[in-house]
Every structure is written in C-alpha cells, then in structure tokens.
Design a protein around this motif. Sequence first.
Motif, short mmCIF file in Angstrom:
data_model
loop_
_atom_site.label_atom_id
_atom_site.label_comp_id
_atom_site.label_asym_id
_atom_site.label_seq_id
_atom_site.Cartn_x
_atom_site.Cartn_y
_atom_site.Cartn_z
N VAL A 1 12.47 -14.71 64.40
CA VAL A 1 12.92 -13.32 64.53
C VAL A 1 13.76 -13.16 65.80
N ALA A 2 14.51 -12.08 65.86
CA ALA A 2 15.16 -11.69 67.11
C ALA A 2 14.07 -11.34 68.12
N SER A 3 14.31 -11.60 69.40
CA SER A 3 13.23 -11.48 70.38
C SER A 3 12.73 -10.05 70.55
N ILE A 4 13.56 -9.05 70.27
CA ILE A 4 13.10 -7.67 70.38
C ILE A 4 12.05 -7.36 69.32
N HIS A 5 11.95 -8.21 68.30
CA HIS A 5 10.95 -8.00 67.25
C HIS A 5 9.63 -8.70 67.55
N LEU A 6 9.59 -9.50 68.62
CA LEU A 6 8.33 -10.14 69.00
C LEU A 6 7.36 -9.11 69.57
#
Length: 337
Positions: free
Chosen positions: A59-64
Amino acid sequence: MSTSHLPKVSVGSLGGTISMTPESGQSGIVPTLSASDLISSIPGVSELAQVQAEALNQVASIHLKPSDLLTALDWAEQQVANGAAGVILTQGTDTLEESAFLLDLLWPHEEPLILMGAMRGAASVAADGPANLLNSIQVAISANSRGRGVLVVMNEQIHYARWVQKKHSLSLAAFVSDVGVAGTLVESQAVYFSAPPKRVTYARPSAATKTVLLWLNHLGEHSDLLSQQDTLDPLGEKFDGIVFAGVGAGHVSTITARWVAKWAKLKPVLVCTATGSGSTAFTTYGYPGGEIDLQNHGAIMGGFLSPKKARLLLWVILENNLDAQAAIKDYLNSMTY
C-alpha cells in the motif's frame, strides 16, 4: 557456490513508491512489486548476504496504520530470532520518518532494523530504489550498525530514526537530519560519525487503544471556533493526549493557551515546535501562550521532538500506562549529552 558463510538479511516489503509501476488502464503508478521483485533488481546481491524476502503489505504509506507496523515489528523480531544479522522494511517515503520512529521506540535489539524507500517509481529512468536497497543491505550486514536502533537509509546516507525528516516532496535528497546524518556509505561500507546513541525503548503495545490529537498552531487561529466551549469540550474528551505543533519555540495563541490549561488538567498535553529544526524553549518567553505560561498550566514542552514524532511517543507512553511527564523527560534526556 555455498553461501552459508554469508550473513542473513531479511527484507519485508510494505509497498510505497519503491514498489510502484504503471498499471494498464490506470493513471499514475501504483504498488505492484513484491519484496522478491525488489531484490531481483539488484545485481550481485547474492555475493553480499543470504537475503530472504517477504511481502508484508502493498500500500501507499499514508494507508499504513499502527497495527500494520506492529505486525511488521513482530515479523522483524522473528527474523532476528531466526539468525538475521539485520532486517530491512521497504515502504513509502511519505510516512517513513514516522514509521521509523515508532519502530525505534519498540526495537530493543542489537541487530539493526532499517527502513528505506524510493523517491522515484521502479519504472522511472534512474530509479533510486535498487541503489537504496543495496545500500540498506550493506548497512544491515555491517558490524558498525549494531546497537544503533532503527536506521533510515536513503540516497547513500544513514539517518537515526529520531532525527530524520522528509524535507522535500520530490527530490532524491528529500531526507535530512537536523543534527546531521548518522553515517554514509563509502565504497560499499557503512561509516558512522559517532558512537551509538543513548536509547530508550518501551514494551510493544498489545493493541492500539489510545488516541493522540495533533493540532497545528498558526497565525490568526479560528477565535470564533475556539470560543465555542460546546464544540471543543467534546473534542478534548475524544482524545487521550494532545500534541500542539506550536509556532516558533513552541508557542500558541492566547485563546488556545486557555484550552491547553483546561485540557492539561485532564490529560497529557505536549507542545512542540513546528519549525522543523531546533528545540522548543523552556524558560525564555513569559507572555500568555509562551512556554513558561504553558508549563505553568501543566503542558509539557517537546524539546527537539518534531510534532509528528511527539504524537507517536506520547501514544506509546499512554499505551504502556506510564507517567507522561516523567517518561517524556527521560526520552528527551536520551537525545542529548
């Protein structure tokens, strides 16, 4: 040829730009490559280490979420238990400094845990992902890297998790450390500029049960909104702690200071500087909303902690049911000599 004499390095991929390529029928790049794909892009890696690659997320890191990072932490600790000399997590750079800091608070091992990513997608001309990953493996197998906690390796530089910040949106040299880099790569060798730092680590939270609000202070804060007690009282009740990203050396407006005084009686309130460099003041400014006033009303000054990292530190402290004032003081003492 046998590679059993080579050190073991484990690489877990979480997604991010380093794993992104164009996908047919979709605009822009998206996460598509696994950890094994990333390793296969580096020639000669089998001569450096026995590398085990595993896809943990994509995932894109903002979704972690914190729970994703706790899962990655468990995986990394298992790799060390299985004999890894170092562990690498690949992820997006947007929240990399936060992920690294959170994991550094929870990583007690001598073996290095390295976070890295890329500023250019895998299909770009002169993509930086393979070089950053190769450098990370070189850092992971270096005896010099032991005892330094979580490190960020980007653009041939090595950063400590507590100091590193992403200070440019697109540049290959996006990551910097306020006090200077921890080290660099010279002819494929990790070189450090000082002995390992003092560190403070905490028990791994069993779950994410606490919430900490991050509030950015600015010119002309919404005085009408801040005057509405029926709006802000419930807001304050929703959070277990609050971090203010203050202006200058850690200052807020007069009306915000009133809320700080109220909320600090009920929960930990931390005030940091949002300047991106330097420490908060502690004993300089005496006007309403200055650090002396805020501390007199129960606020805790964040010192060299960035607001984003202060939020994560406070979260870990609260999850461990520690006294926030004492625990933050201990952590700040570990940042300097």
